[in-house]
Design a protein around this motif. Structure first.
Motif, short mmCIF file in Angstrom:
data_model
loop_
_atom_site.label_atom_id
_atom_site.label_comp_id
_atom_site.label_asym_id
_atom_site.label_seq_id
_atom_site.Cartn_x
_atom_site.Cartn_y
_atom_site.Cartn_z
N TRP A 8 29.45 -36.03 -14.26
CA TRP A 8 29.60 -34.65 -13.84
C TRP A 8 29.14 -34.42 -12.39
N LEU A 9 27.66 -35.01 -13.33
CA LEU A 9 26.59 -34.16 -12.69
C LEU A 9 26.19 -35.04 -11.23
N GLU A 10 26.39 -36.60 -11.40
CA GLU A 10 26.35 -37.77 -10.99
C GLU A 10 27.79 -37.25 -9.11
N LEU A 11 29.17 -36.51 -8.97
CA LEU A 11 30.04 -36.29 -8.44
C LEU A 11 29.91 -35.13 -8.24
N ARG A 12 29.12 -34.19 -8.55
CA ARG A 12 28.74 -33.18 -7.86
C ARG A 12 28.14 -33.30 -6.88
N ARG A 13 26.82 -33.81 -6.74
CA ARG A 13 26.44 -34.04 -5.30
C ARG A 13 27.15 -34.67 -3.97
N PHE A 14 28.80 -35.23 -4.54
CA PHE A 14 29.18 -35.41 -3.38
C PHE A 14 30.13 -34.75 -2.69
N ARG A 15 29.60 -34.00 -3.56
CA ARG A 15 30.75 -31.90 -3.69
C ARG A 15 30.77 -32.14 -1.66
N ALA A 16 29.59 -31.69 -1.34
CA ALA A 16 29.08 -31.64 0.14
C ALA A 16 29.63 -32.43 1.38
N LEU A 17 29.90 -34.20 0.83
CA LEU A 17 30.63 -34.89 1.54
C LEU A 17 32.65 -34.98 1.64
N ARG A 18 33.11 -33.83 0.80
CA ARG A 18 34.48 -33.69 0.74
C ARG A 18 34.30 -32.51 1.60
N ASP A 19 33.79 -30.63 1.31
CA ASP A 19 33.55 -30.25 2.33
C ASP A 19 33.58 -30.48 3.54
N GLY A 21 34.54 -33.21 4.93
CA GLY A 21 35.89 -33.85 5.46
C GLY A 21 35.99 -35.58 5.01
N ALA A 22 35.17 -36.00 4.16
CA ALA A 22 35.57 -37.18 3.95
C ALA A 22 36.08 -36.97 2.94
N SER A 23 36.78 -38.24 2.68
CA SER A 23 38.60 -38.40 1.51
C SER A 23 37.65 -39.05 0.61
N ILE A 24 38.96 -38.88 -0.51
CA ILE A 24 38.66 -39.06 -2.32
C ILE A 24 38.32 -40.45 -2.17
N SER A 25 39.06 -41.65 -1.51
CA SER A 25 38.63 -42.66 -1.53
C SER A 25 37.17 -43.37 -0.50
N TYR A 41 36.79 -34.02 -10.20
CA TYR A 41 35.34 -33.05 -10.43
C TYR A 41 34.98 -32.84 -9.33
N VAL A 42 35.62 -33.70 -8.07
CA VAL A 42 35.31 -33.08 -6.33
C VAL A 42 36.42 -32.27 -6.23
N GLU A 43 37.48 -32.92 -6.05
CA GLU A 43 38.32 -31.53 -5.28
C GLU A 43 39.32 -31.00 -6.27
N ASP A 44 39.53 -30.83 -7.64
CA ASP A 44 39.99 -30.13 -8.34
C ASP A 44 39.36 -28.90 -8.19
N ASP A 45 39.86 -27.88 -8.12
CA ASP A 45 39.54 -26.25 -8.10
C ASP A 45 39.37 -26.17 -9.27
N ASP A 46 40.37 -26.84 -10.09
CA ASP A 46 40.49 -25.92 -11.64
C ASP A 46 39.49 -27.29 -12.37
N GLY A 47 38.80 -28.42 -12.39
CA GLY A 47 37.63 -28.67 -12.81
C GLY A 47 37.13 -27.63 -13.73
N PRO A 48 36.15 -28.57 -14.58
CA PRO A 48 35.22 -27.51 -14.39
C PRO A 48 34.04 -27.57 -14.03
N ALA A 49 33.79 -25.82 -14.37
CA ALA A 49 32.37 -25.19 -13.26
C ALA A 49 30.87 -25.72 -14.13
N ALA A 50 31.32 -25.99 -14.88
CA ALA A 50 29.52 -26.22 -15.75
C ALA A 50 29.97 -27.78 -16.41
N PRO A 51 29.27 -28.93 -17.36
CA PRO A 51 28.59 -29.91 -17.81
C PRO A 51 29.55 -29.35 -18.90
#
Length: 467
Positions: A8-19, A21-25, A41-51
């Motif tokens: 979760w901590l690792e993928l959180r850094r790439f949320r800005a890429l998704r915002d 326009g980067a694709s999931i793949s 962990y990046v796209e699902d809005d219902d995912g955990p907001a905290a570790p």
């Protein structure tokens, strides 16, 4: 659970890429993870907001002490201020505790307040806190004794003591070694300390030793000081500060010095006399003064110079403290003190007279309680005897007493007396009668004694057989 939190901590850094326009793949290829995990962990809005919270696992060391907790709590209820070292020692000896002292210490930090609240103790009674104080240069010194045991037993000295004095501002030390802790020795060590420091501090801190305190009193009451302590302090112009009972923290500077001197001066060395011990300390003093003290953070010698300059001057005339006692004069003009005998002049005393004995470290002086016609009380001064059973006698003190030089014996006549004078003396005795003749013991053998039969006495008394 831990791995999930790391992802979760690792993928959180790439949320800005998704915002942006980067694709999931694309994000999955960048992180090396499965695209489903990235999406979770990046796209699902219902995912955990905290570790995800890690499940705390009990420490193995804590589990080790927990099984002994009821025993420790019982000991604390019996004695709340029981030391951690004692608790650890008892656990090891009685229960085979495998843990360390540090583990016991940490447990006591949380258990002691809990038990104190359970028993109704106030925080002050629990902690026994004390106020740390600092003083200005020359204001205070602290004094204490150390027992060095049989360090000189091989030299015939059964017991050795160390006298310690520390200047409170700089922690500059003084130590000398003695074989006694009596009053005269105690104050003689003070004089040596004043000479070592080059002055007198404003006050000196003591515990309730009998050479300073005349008797013990209840807490809160004024402490009666020993008369010699008052006289000595008045002569050298310093104040006596007596600690409250059972408060050793009041002179922690000098008590720490006792241990430091043992470690740095005495440990691992052999000595043959007290002088060698004193020289060993003086040789170590420059080393100590070059040390940076951990409390005030300065070099002890630098701070000591300011301390010494602020001390009061030492009086030119020393005060010789003496231990005072009262004793009676015996018929032989001797006074007993510490299992030794000291003479006094026969012409100035009488039997059973009460005199005052003043014992210093080197001498014993004897004083009359009432001055003579010249206003003099001093009777005699002797060197102080060492050991027991000694007689310290000045022959002049017995002058005028019978010594037996006039005693003589005689046989009644001088062998050198001429025969005609001896015959004339016998005739005079005969003319004076039988009594006068018996006065000369040598002539008594010449008297003829009449002889009679025992039957005569039977006839006189009317008893016994008659012929």
């Amino acid at each position: 659970m831990v791995l999930e939190a790391e992802r979760w901590l690792e993928l959180r850094r790439f949320r800005a890429l998704r915002d942006a326009g980067a694709s999931i793949s694309e994000i999955a290829r960048e992180t090396g993870l499965n695209w489903r995990t990235v999406k979770k962990y990046v796209e699902d809005d219902d995912g955990p907001a905290a570790p995800p919270a890690a499940v705390p696992r009990p420490s193995r060391r804590w589990q080790m002490i927990e099984q002994y907790a009821p025993v420790i709590d019982a000991w604390l209820r019996a004695e709340l201020l029981l030391k951690a070292t004692v608790v650890h020692e008892r656990l090891v000896e009685e229960y085979g505790f495998p843990g360390t002292y540090q583990r016991v210490k940490l447990y006591l930090q949380q258990a002691r307040p809990r038990i104190a609240e359970e028993l109704g103790f106030t925080p002050r009674e629990l902690a026994r806190l004390h106020r740390r104080f600092e003083v200005v240069p020359g204001a205070q010194a602290q004094v204490d004794w150390g027992d060095e045991g049989g360090i000189l037993a091989h030299a015939g000295i059964a017991k050795v003591y160390s006298f310690h004095k520390t200047l409170s501002y700089s922690r500059d030390p003084f130590v000398c070694f003695t074989t006694s802790q009596d009053l005269a020795t105690f104050w003689a060590c003070h004089r040596r300390a004043f000479e070592h420091f080059g002055g007198v501090p404003g006050s000196v801190v003591y515990d309730r030793t009998k050479t300073v305190v005349r008797r013990h009193v209840a807490p809160g009451k004024a402490v009666p000081l020993h008369p010699e302590a008052v006289a000595f302090a008045g002569h050298y112009d310093f104040d006596i500060d007596v600690l409250a009972a059972y408060r050793p923290t009041g002179k922690g500077r000098v008590e720490r010095q006792v241990l430091i001197v043992r470690d740095h001066v005495l440990a691992g060395r052999s000595f043959s006399c007290l002088e060698e011990l004193d020289r060993a300390f003086l040789a170590w003093v420059p080393v100590r003064r070059r040390t940076v003290h951990r409390t005030h953070g300065e070099v002890i010698g630098v701070r000591a110079r300011r301390d010494h300059l602020a001390l009061r001057p030492v009086p030119a005339k020393p005060y010789l403290a003496a231990d005072r006692h009262q004793r009676h004069v015996a018929k032989d003009c001797l006074v007993a003190f510490e299992a030794n005998l000291y003479s006094v002049p026969a012409t100035r005393v009488f039997h059973r007279q009460l005199v005052e004995v003043r014992a210093s470290s080197a001498t014993v002086s004897l004083h009359a309680t009432v001055p003579d016609e010249n206003g003099i009380k001093l009777l005699a001064v002797h060197p102080r005897a060492t050991g027991r059973g000694n007689r310290i006698v000045d022959p002049e003190h017995w002058r005028g007493l019978p010594d037996g030089h006039t005693r003589a014996t005689t046989t009644g006549h001088d062998p050198a007396e001429p025969s005609d004078q001896l015959a004339a003396r016998r005739r005079r005795h005969q003319q004076q009668g039988a009594l006068g003749f018996l006065l000369a013991r040598s002539d008594a053998a010449g008297i003829e004694v009449g002889r009679r039969s025992l039957a005569v006495y039977d006839q006189i008394t009317g008893t016994g057989p008659f012929p």
